[in-house]
Design a protein around this motif. Structure first.
Motif, PDB file in Angstrom:
ATOM      1  N   MET A   1       0.861  -1.119   0.040  1.00 42.48           N
ATOM      2  CA  MET A   1      -0.054   0.238  -0.139  1.00 42.48           C
ATOM      3  C   MET A   1       0.827   1.178  -0.006  1.00 42.48           C
ATOM      4  SD  MET A   1      -3.075   1.065   2.659  1.00 42.48           S
ATOM      5  CE  MET A   1      -3.914  -0.431   2.330  1.00 42.48           C
ATOM      6  N   ASP A   2       0.366   2.378  -0.928  1.00 39.85           N
ATOM      7  CA  ASP A   2       1.300   3.447  -1.086  1.00 39.85           C
ATOM      8  C   ASP A   2       0.641   4.449   0.066  1.00 39.85           C
ATOM      9  OD1 ASP A   2       2.835   5.545  -1.769  1.00 39.85           O
ATOM     10  OD2 ASP A   2       1.833   5.767  -3.733  1.00 39.85           O
ATOM     11  N   PHE A   3       1.724   4.923   1.142  1.00 37.20           N
ATOM     12  CA  PHE A   3       1.214   5.912   1.943  1.00 37.20           C
ATOM     13  C   PHE A   3       1.545   7.293   1.849  1.00 37.20           C
ATOM     14  CE2 PHE A   3       1.240   1.840   4.571  1.00 37.20           C
ATOM     15  CZ  PHE A   3      -0.065   1.826   4.814  1.00 37.20           C
ATOM     16  N   THR A   4       2.259   7.721   0.523  1.00 39.29           N
ATOM     17  CA  THR A   4       2.630   8.873   0.111  1.00 39.29           C
ATOM     18  C   THR A   4       1.587   9.927  -0.293  1.00 39.29           C
ATOM     19  OG1 THR A   4       4.571   7.719  -0.992  1.00 39.29           O
ATOM     20  CG2 THR A   4       4.130  10.164  -1.694  1.00 39.29           C
ATOM     21  N   LEU A   5       1.703  10.927   0.310  1.00 38.85           N
ATOM     22  CA  LEU A   5       0.826  12.041   0.485  1.00 38.85           C
ATOM     23  C   LEU A   5       0.847  12.433  -1.032  1.00 38.85           C
ATOM     24  CD1 LEU A   5       1.423  13.919   3.672  1.00 38.85           C
ATOM     25  CD2 LEU A   5      -0.206  12.053   3.474  1.00 38.85           C
ATOM     26  N   ASN A   6      -0.605  13.020  -1.606  1.00 41.36           N
ATOM     27  CA  ASN A   6      -0.505  13.668  -2.814  1.00 41.36           C
ATOM     28  C   ASN A   6      -0.284  15.193  -2.824  1.00 41.36           C
ATOM     29  OD1 ASN A   6      -2.983  14.969  -2.197  1.00 41.36           O
ATOM     30  ND2 ASN A   6      -4.126  13.187  -2.968  1.00 41.36           N
ATOM     31  N   ASP A   7      -0.166  15.605  -3.816  1.00 38.19           N
ATOM     32  CA  ASP A   7       0.444  17.256  -3.869  1.00 38.19           C
ATOM     33  C   ASP A   7      -0.564  18.036  -3.075  1.00 38.19           C
ATOM     34  OD1 ASP A   7       2.492  16.438  -5.636  1.00 38.19           O
ATOM     35  OD2 ASP A   7       1.352  17.069  -7.496  1.00 38.19           O
ATOM     36  N   GLU A   8      -1.918  17.797  -3.211  1.00 34.51           N
ATOM     37  CA  GLU A   8      -2.767  18.489  -2.328  1.00 34.51           C
ATOM     38  C   GLU A   8      -2.618  18.264  -0.790  1.00 34.51           C
ATOM     39  OE1 GLU A   8      -3.801  16.737  -4.928  1.00 34.51           O
ATOM     40  OE2 GLU A   8      -4.446  18.385  -6.239  1.00 34.51           O
ATOM     41  N   GLN A   9      -2.218  17.125  -0.476  1.00 32.94           N
ATOM     42  CA  GLN A   9      -2.197  16.624   0.947  1.00 32.94           C
ATOM     43  C   GLN A   9      -0.897  17.167   1.395  1.00 32.94           C
ATOM     44  OE1 GLN A   9      -2.533  12.449   0.514  1.00 32.94           O
ATOM     45  NE2 GLN A   9      -5.015  12.303   0.752  1.00 32.94           N
ATOM     46  N   ARG A  10       0.179  17.124   0.395  1.00 32.14           N
ATOM     47  CA  ARG A  10       1.376  17.652   1.000  1.00 32.14           C
ATOM     48  C   ARG A  10       1.290  19.305   1.422  1.00 32.14           C
ATOM     49  NH1 ARG A  10       3.712  13.944  -2.584  1.00 32.14           N
ATOM     50  NH2 ARG A  10       3.739  15.718  -4.323  1.00 32.14           N
ATOM     51  N   MET A  11       0.654  19.775   0.438  1.00 37.21           N
ATOM     52  CA  MET A  11       0.519  21.408   0.760  1.00 37.21           C
ATOM     53  C   MET A  11      -0.413  21.670   1.952  1.00 37.21           C
ATOM     54  SD  MET A  11      -0.582  22.531  -3.089  1.00 37.21           S
ATOM     55  CE  MET A  11      -1.200  24.428  -2.451  1.00 37.21           C
ATOM     56  N   LEU A  12      -1.418  20.741   2.209  1.00 36.60           N
ATOM     57  CA  LEU A  12      -2.211  20.919   3.495  1.00 36.60           C
ATOM     58  C   LEU A  12      -1.169  20.633   4.802  1.00 36.60           C
ATOM     59  CD1 LEU A  12      -4.892  21.172   5.051  1.00 36.60           C
ATOM     60  CD2 LEU A  12      -5.096  18.991   4.635  1.00 36.60           C
ATOM     61  N   ASP A  13      -0.466  19.663   4.737  1.00 41.16           N
ATOM     62  CA  ASP A  13       0.427  19.635   5.820  1.00 41.16           C
ATOM     63  C   ASP A  13       1.346  20.569   5.885  1.00 41.16           C
ATOM     64  OD1 ASP A  13       1.979  18.093   7.355  1.00 41.16           O
ATOM     65  OD2 ASP A  13       3.206  16.673   6.128  1.00 41.16           O
ATOM     66  N   ASP A  14       2.189  21.042   4.823  1.00 41.33           N
ATOM     67  CA  ASP A  14       3.080  22.302   4.855  1.00 41.33           C
ATOM     68  C   ASP A  14       2.374  23.367   5.541  1.00 41.33           C
ATOM     69  OD1 ASP A  14       4.989  20.860   3.881  1.00 41.33           O
ATOM     70  OD2 ASP A  14       4.548  21.557   1.610  1.00 41.33           O
TER      71      ASP A  14
END
Length: 376
Positions: free
Chosen positions: A1-14
């Protein structure tokens, strides 16, 4: 299973990580806690301005349609900052139940105010005799001309003393513990017939006891059909709490490691003592196990109810136990100063203890896990 965040999720995290790091130091948190409503009004407005209050709501309601992963991202950052704002009470619990059960007109009347930061909600579901069982509801709702009238008592309502509206569960039929007959209502706490007694919890948040004596209430959804939605919303709340615990545990581990590197004894940093190194490793192992279970829970909200409930219960059990271990070890390694109000670690420890109790403690969820059927 891939647990990598997508671009939108990375932006939210940042975005949320930077916000908490820059605007929620321990000293700022102390100041926010002294405000009239027990949290930072300026911070709440900033969360709204950044669009963070809209994350879990559907696009047709003005939100961005976030999943359990987005909820996890937000609350991990909130846990690191020990935030006091009523995100869980207003957005996840109260707003979540209203979004699931409310008519288009009801959602249009309330949800825009939540998203803009102008309206706060609190979910009043727990009762003194029910312990952690959300279906143990003795509060009764009697239909009258144009409204229902609620009579009963709700206990430990998170942020209930500062909420603009209360979402309250009550029985229109059936006995306490039964699924049938559970309904949800929107209630104005300022009206006659509603008595709210607020108090501080040990971790700096606010809660309330709510007494209802013929209070006027607006039905949300179908009469007697709120049980499934209530369980789904409480599962989302558990996901948020699990993620918040991971953020708090991460910060507690960092504070403890830094203390071991700087506190000296017998002419050397105490971090050189092997027994303390072993304790620190145990804390880190517990943290990483908890992080994995938080991810599992966050990715389970879309599953069928029985499978979702079992995985969320498992996460709540493991994370509750891990939080207590890390809190106790952190206090032990800080020594006496770790118990003082001036030390940030004491506040992380108290928050971790309370997270275990909110929405059911580890014993409650262990029993639920054992009772729920395993996925085929």
């Amino acid at each position: 299973m891939d647990f990598t965040l997508n671009d939108e999720q990375r932006m939210l995290d940042d975005t949320v990580t930077r916000l908490v790091r820059e605007r929620y130091t321990f000293e700022q948190r102390t100041r926010y806690g002294k405000e009239a409503r027990g949290f930072g009004a300026e911070m709440w407005a900033l969360l709204a301005e950044l669009g963070l209050l809209s994350v879990p709501f559907a696009e047709e309601d003005g939100g961005i349609g976030g999943s359990g992963v987005e909820l996890m991202i937000l609350h991990q950052a909130f846990g690191r900052g020990l935030t006091l704002e009523p995100y869980l009470a207003t957005v996840v619990l109260g707003g979540g139940l209203l979004a699931r059960l409310g008519s288009p007109a009801q959602r249009e009347a309330v949800l825009p105010g939540i998203i803009s930061g102008e309206t706060t909600l609190a979910l009043a579901y727990a009762e003194p005799a029910g312990r952690y069982d959300p279906l143990w509801i003795e509060t009764r709702a009697e239909p009258t001309a144009g409204a229902h009238r609620l009579t009963g008592r709700k206990a430990v309502v998170l942020h209930g003393d500062t909420a603009d509206r209360l979402v309250i569960t009550a029985r229109t039929a059936g006995k306490p513990g039964e699924r049938a007959g559970v309904s949800a209502f929107l209630v104005d706490p300022a009206q006659p017939g509603v008595s709210v007694r607020g108090y501080a919890t040990i971790d700096g948040l606010r809660a309330a006891e709510v007494m209802l004596d013929g209070a006027a209430a607006e039905l949300l959804g179908e009469d007697g059909g709120a049980a499934d939605a209530l369980e789904a919303v409480l599962a989302a709340g558990c996901v948020a709490l699990c993620a918040e615990a991971v953020g708090a545990m991460d910060a507690a581990c960092e504070l403890t490691l830094d203390y071991l590197k700087t506190r000296t004894q017998f002419g050397a940093p105490i971090g050189r003592f092997q027994v303390l190194q072993h304790r620190m490793v145990d804390m880190r192992i517990a943290l990483e196990q908890a992080r994995s279970m938080a991810i599992l829970a966050a990715c389970s909200l879309h599953l069928p109810a029985a499978e979702r409930e079992r995985k969320v219960a498992a996460a709540k059990v493991l994370i509750g136990n891990a939080g207590r271990l890390i809190a106790e070890q952190a206090i032990q390694m800080h020594g006496g100063m770790g118990m003082t109000e001036e030390a940030a670690i004491s506040h992380y420890a108290k928050r971790l203890v309370m997270i275990d109790h909110w929405l059911g403690d580890s014993d409650h969820h262990l029993a639920r896990f054992a009772a729920l059927p395993a996925a085929a």
